[in-house]
Scaffold this active site. Sequence first.
Site, short mmCIF file in Angstrom:
data_model
loop_
_atom_site.label_atom_id
_atom_site.label_comp_id
_atom_site.label_asym_id
_atom_site.label_seq_id
_atom_site.Cartn_x
_atom_site.Cartn_y
_atom_site.Cartn_z
N TRP A 431 3.73 -1.00 1.44
CA TRP A 431 4.41 -1.00 0.13
C TRP A 431 3.40 -0.84 -0.99
O TRP A 431 3.56 0.02 -1.88
CB TRP A 431 5.20 -2.30 -0.05
CG TRP A 431 5.96 -2.36 -1.35
CD1 TRP A 431 7.27 -2.01 -1.55
CD2 TRP A 431 5.46 -2.81 -2.63
NE1 TRP A 431 7.61 -2.19 -2.88
CE2 TRP A 431 6.52 -2.67 -3.57
CE3 TRP A 431 4.23 -3.28 -3.08
CZ2 TRP A 431 6.39 -3.01 -4.92
CZ3 TRP A 431 4.08 -3.61 -4.43
CH2 TRP A 431 5.15 -3.48 -5.33
N TYR A 435 2.85 2.44 -3.46
CA TYR A 435 3.07 2.26 -4.89
C TYR A 435 1.85 2.74 -5.67
O TYR A 435 1.96 3.43 -6.69
CB TYR A 435 3.36 0.80 -5.20
CG TYR A 435 3.74 0.54 -6.65
CD1 TYR A 435 5.06 0.63 -7.07
CD2 TYR A 435 2.77 0.20 -7.59
CE1 TYR A 435 5.41 0.40 -8.39
CE2 TYR A 435 3.11 -0.04 -8.92
CZ TYR A 435 4.43 0.05 -9.31
OH TYR A 435 4.77 -0.18 -10.63
N ASP A 451 11.11 -1.95 -0.20
CA ASP A 451 11.23 -2.44 -1.58
C ASP A 451 12.62 -3.04 -1.81
O ASP A 451 13.63 -2.49 -1.35
CB ASP A 451 11.00 -1.27 -2.54
CG ASP A 451 11.14 -1.68 -3.99
OD1 ASP A 451 10.18 -2.23 -4.54
OD2 ASP A 451 12.23 -1.45 -4.56
#
Length: 489
Positions: A431, A435, A451
Site C-alpha cells: 500500500w 501510494y 485501501d
Amino acid sequence: MPTGLTEDQLYSAFASKDVRFDGHFFVGVRSTGIYCRPVCTAKMPKRENCVFFASAAEAEAAGFRPCLTCRPELAPGLAPVDANASLARRAAALLQEDCASRQSLEALAGRLGCTSRHLRRVFGEEYRITPVQYLQTCRLLLAKELLTDTGLPVSQVARTAGFGSTRRMNDLFRTQYHLTPSALRKQARASGTPSRVMVNLGYRPPYRFAELLGFLELRAIPGVETVRDGRYYRTARHLTAQGSEVAGWISVGHDPRRQTLSVEVSASLLPVLPRVLAQVRRLFDLGCQPEPIYQALAGSMNALKPGLCVEGTRVPGCYDPFETAVRAILGQQITVKAASTLAGRMANRLGTPVETGVPNLTRLFPTASELASHGEKLVDELGQLGVVSARGRSIVQLAHEVAAGSISLDPFSDVSEQIEQLLSLKGIGPWTAQYIAMRSLSWPDSFMETDVGIKHALAPMTPKEALAASEAWRPWRSYAMLNLWNSLG
C-alpha cells in the site's frame, strides 16, 4: 504482453503519448513494417495495424525496422544506450528547472558525472539540438511568461530568466520573436507586487480542480500547507545553483475561463522560479491528457456504477517527494486526519520556522538529510509526537536511504526499481509503496486494493476481486483510484 497489459490497454497508452510509458513497451506497425516508442509523434496508426513488444530486440526479431522519427534505440531502459538517453533527459530537466542559474555546460556536466563533450553528443542524439539552444529556449519562454503575466521590471525579468543582462535578453527577443520585451509588455496586462508574482500555467481541459483541491485540503500538513478561498497554499524551499537556500511560499488557484492555474510565488523564490513551476506542474498533474484516459476507463468503471468515472479527473502528485513519502508512512492504518496531525507535529518539532506573512504557513517540512542527522534517537523523538515505534523506524530508514541516494524519489527514476527498494525497508508494504509511486514518482498505474476507501467504493468486492477488476483499468489505475475515492464524497 509487455508490462502485463492487454493490447487494447497498450494501444490506449500509445495514443496518449504519455512519456511515463516510454521504454516500457514498443509498437510495431504492420502497414509500414516500422516499430516505434509509445511517445512517437508520427501519424497514429489504426488499432488493427499495431502489434506490441516488450523490447526492441523482440520487435526486430519479428521483422520490424526502427522508426526514424522517435528512434527506439534512445528509449529509456534499452541497453546499451539507456545510460546516454537517461543522461540527456536528466540534463534537459536540469536545464529547464535551473535555467535561471548561470552555470556553465562544464558545471552541468560535472553535476551529471560526465564531460561537457560527452553531454553535447548524447544531448544532440536525443533532442537534435545543442544544450545551449535548449537552455536559450527555456529562458526565452520563461521571460515571455513573466513579461506577460507579471509586473516585474524588465531588468528583473532578465535576471529571473537567467539572462546575463537586459541587453542580451532584448537581442534574443528581436532575433527569435521579432519583438522587444518592452513591446510585449505593453501588449499584456501584467500584474504583481514587489513581494510576489503571478504566473499562469495551462492545462488540457476538462480539469476537475475542485476534487483535486479537496484531496489536498484533507491531507494538508498544518503549518506547511493550507487551503482557503479556493486556493492551495504551501511553504517551499530550494537550493540555488550557488548552493544557498531560499525559502518562501506559493499558492495555486484555478481560472477556468482561461483554462489555466494561477500560480502566486513569493519574491524570495524568484531565483528558483523555473524549479518551483516544475514542481507545481507535477503536483497538479498538468501533463495529463484527459480524453484518452477517460475513454480507457469509462466503459468498465461506469458499468459498475453510472457516473463513477468522470472526465478531467487528475492524480495529485507532490511538491516535495520526501515529505509525501513520510506522510504516506504516517498514514498507515490510521485516518487521513490523524496522519495530517502527526505530520504537522513533525514539521513543528523538527522542521524549520519560516516567515511568510500568509496565515497558517509557518514551517518548512524537514528534509531527508535533516531527519537522518538525528540518528536512531529520531525514533524516540517521533514517539514523543505520537508516532508508533514501527513507523518511526520506517521513517528513519527512509530518511537515511534517501539522504544517501540509495532510494531516489525523482520522477525520472525507474519506478519498478524504486518500488522494490521501498518494499525492502521494514515497515513499508505494498500500500505504502504504491501510494509513494503514484504521488512522489507520478506513476499513472498504481493500485491499492487494500485501501479502506477503495474497499468502500468497490463493496462488496474483496481486495482480491478488486485487484482483478483493476486489470481492466490499466495502464491508468491511479486515475481509476482517484475516481473511486471521489465517488465517496
